[in-house]
Structures are given as structure tokens and as C-alpha cells.
Design an enzyme around this catalytic site. Structure first.
Site, short mmCIF file in Angstrom:
data_model
loop_
_atom_site.label_atom_id
_atom_site.label_comp_id
_atom_site.label_asym_id
_atom_site.label_seq_id
_atom_site.Cartn_x
_atom_site.Cartn_y
_atom_site.Cartn_z
N GLU A 24 -37.23 34.59 47.11
CA GLU A 24 -37.66 34.84 48.49
C GLU A 24 -38.31 36.22 48.61
O GLU A 24 -37.83 37.20 48.05
CB GLU A 24 -36.51 34.68 49.49
CG GLU A 24 -36.96 34.68 50.96
CD GLU A 24 -37.99 33.59 51.27
OE1 GLU A 24 -39.17 33.77 50.90
OE2 GLU A 24 -37.62 32.56 51.89
N ASP A 39 -39.40 28.71 53.43
CA ASP A 39 -39.85 28.66 54.83
C ASP A 39 -40.85 27.54 55.05
O ASP A 39 -41.64 27.58 55.99
CB ASP A 39 -40.44 30.01 55.25
CG ASP A 39 -41.59 30.47 54.34
OD1 ASP A 39 -42.02 29.67 53.47
OD2 ASP A 39 -42.06 31.61 54.50
#
Length: 328
Positions: free
Chosen positions: A215, A290
Site C-alpha cells: 500500500e 482501493d
């Protein structure tokens, strides 16, 4: 390392699959997904589900036999003269972490499509089977899993990809991600990435590379350039491994899924700002945490474990993949 392979194979059984090897090594699979074959020697359930566009009917694609390969003839007969989409990829592990089409997220708010079930046909072990060919805006997810690593808990992830299909967009991933489809910052993910994106970190050459999506960064090591991670070219099928240790350690492995060793690309501390990890335990395939859905690639099989597998088990799983006969 090699001296332990016969012991692992004996413990798992002569017809062992990758997840039998992980069990024998003390790090059982908590997720096991494949369109190609069973990942346990006794698994006899369905591999995936397809839906045809002509009438929206669905069918589960079974195995030819427990522990065997996909019965692609079932799909061929069901999808004749119409298009079919893969709507679910079943988890073969006892955890039941099945993957469905991904909902919208922070980057791509619309739900993702499933892959074209009939686009990518190959032969594995003499059997015609299909891979999951992601063409962008396609992805799968499970946000409510059981047993998947969270926080700084250790895990191992492996996958087999097509070595010729990739791009530099975010993100063709398989692994651990956020549970609400939004970016929660460094350390909220731990997934295998395949492609040639180079904005955060990369290996030598122009790619593609096996990297870890942690991430807010795709990492080939713990710095912006890892010259010990070569571009992976001229390989039709690639074994990719992310080793997610606790206590500020992680590793990367890759190898030719048809022949040759599983190479160490990186082993060491995590990048700055990634200790401790804050993994959330969702599972993604073909997308980022996401729901960044610009990546392309082909997925054949993969698994996630409870605990960090040993190097011996990693090598045994790679050998098992080669023995399955991709492209043969």
C-alpha cells in the site's frame, strides 16, 4: 534445502498439491484459488463459477477428479455460442474465502467486471484449461474473510501468472488488502504484484518484476532500486512469492514455472514506514486495495497461508507447480 524436499513430499503424500505441502510445513493455507487445478490432493469441489450472457444462468466448473484438473468441457458446452464471465472463484481451503466480483472503491467507484471465461485457454498436464485474463476494470475481492493475516501477523503468498501479459498501471495484485476498499496508508496491504510499474521501487532493467504491494508503494526491496531483482523476460509462466514476515522482515521469490530454481529476489527489512504492518485481511485479485483496476495480467492459481512458510516449503511448492505441467 533440497534434502528436505523428499521429507515434505512424503509427509504430504505422493499426490500432494501446494496446500498439502504448506500443511506439512506447519503453515496451512487460509485461501487457495485456481481456475486450473486442485491445490489439495483430496479437494473435489468446484473451482469457479461462470455466467453466460444469453440467459444469465450460472454453472460451477468442476474437476475431472478430486485432486485433478478443471473439467473445461463443462464450460465449453455451457458457453457455446455465447459469452461467459467468471463470477466467482472458489476457495479450496477450509476457510471458505471465496472471491466474488469486486465492489467499487476509493479510486474506481464502480464495481469491477469479471474476466471473460473463455479468453485464455492453455494446456496444463495435457489438459485444456482456462486462466483468468484481466484486461482492466476487472477484479475480485472478499472483504469478510476468515483466518487471513492481520496486523503484523506473518503469512506467505504465492501465485502463478502468465509471464507475457502485464502493464505499468495499478495494480495487478493477488493478496491481502483493506476491508473497506479504500487506501489506509503504508502497511495496510501485503499482496503480490506483477507488472512493470516503477514509480516507487523497481528491479533491474525495464521489467516486468515480481514486487510486493504494501500500500502506497510497490516494492522490489526496501529501496527505490533493487538490482538483485532482474526483469523477468522470456518466461511463459512465472511463480511469484511474497514472504510476509513479522518483526520488520519480508522477502520476494520468483522462478520459471516450467523449469529451474525459485530465485531469491529480496530478503531483509521492510521499507521505511512499513513497520509494524497494519494488514487488514481482505483478499484481492487483479486490483489494488482501493480498487485501482488498471492492471492487466493472467492468473492461474495462488494461495495464502497462516504463518511464514520455510524456504524448503517455498521450493517444494515451486517444484509442484513445475510438475503440474504448465504449457505441456
Amino acid at each position: 534445502m533440497k534434502s528436505m524436499l523428499p521429507l515434505l513430499l512424503a509427509a504430504a503424500g505422493a499426490a500432494a498439491g501446494p496446500c498439502d505441502l504448506y500443511v506439512a510445513g506447519g503453515t496451512p493455507c487460509v485461501a487457495a484459488h485456481s481456475l486450473v487445478r486442485a491445490l489439495y490432493d483430496v479437494y473435489g469441489g468446484p473451482l469457479y463459477q461462470v455466467q453466460r450472457s444469453s440467459d444469465n444462468m450460472t454453472i460451477d466448473i468442476p474437476l475431472l477428479a478430486p485432486g485433478g484438473f478443471a473439467n473445461s468441457a463443462v464450460q465449453d458446452a455451457f458457453c457455446v455460442a455465447t459469452d461467459c464471465e467468471v463470477t466467482r472463484i472458489y476457495d479450496q481451503s477450509p476457510s471458505g474465502n471465496h472471491l466474488g466480483k469486486a465492489p467499487g472503491g476509493g479510486i474506481a467507484p464502480l464495481p469491477d467486471k469479471g474476466v471473460n471465461a473463455s479468453k485464455h485457454r492453455i494446456t496444463v498436464g495435457g489438459h485444456p484449461v482456462y486462466g483468468a485474463y484481466f484486461e482492466g476494470k476487472m477484479g475480485y475481492r472478499n472483504d469478510t474473510t476468515t483466518g487471513v493475516a492481520t496486523g503484523d501477523e506473518p503469512e506467505t503468498l504465492y501465485a502463478v501468472f502468465d509471464g507475457t501479459v502485464f502493464n505499468a498501471k495499478c495494480c495487478f495484485d493477488y493478496g491481502n488488502a483493506e476491508t473497506d476498499n479504500n487506501d489506509h496508508g503504508a502497511g495496510a496491504m501485503e499482496a503480490i504484484y506483477w507488472g512493470n510499474a516503477s514509480g516507487f521501487s523497481h528491479g533491474a532493467g525495464a521489467g516486468p518484476w515480481v514486487m510486493a504491494d504494501l500500500e502506497n508503494g510497490l516494492w522490489a526491496g526496501n529501496t527505490s532500486l533493487n538490482t538483485g531483482s532482474p526483469s523477468i523476460v522470456d518466461e511463459a509462466y512465472v511463480t511469484a512469492v511474497v514472504r510476509g514476515g513479522s518483526n520488520n522482515t519480508f522477502g520476494l521469490r520468483a522462478g520459471n514455472a516450467q523449469a529451474g530454481p525459485l530465485d531469491v529476489l529480496f530478503e531483509g527489512t521492510r521499507p521505511v514506514h512499513y513497520n509494524p504492518m497494519r494488514k487488514q485481511g481482505a483478499i484481492i485479485l487483479g486490483i489494488g486495495g482501493d480498487n485501482s483496476d488498471g492492471g492487466i495480467g493472467v492468473f492461474y492459481e495462488g494461495a495464502m497461508t497462516a504463518g511464514l512458510a520455510s524456504d524448503s516449503v517455498d521450493a517444494a511448492v515451486h517444484a509442484n507447480i513445475q510438475a503440474a505441467g504448465y504449457g505441456k
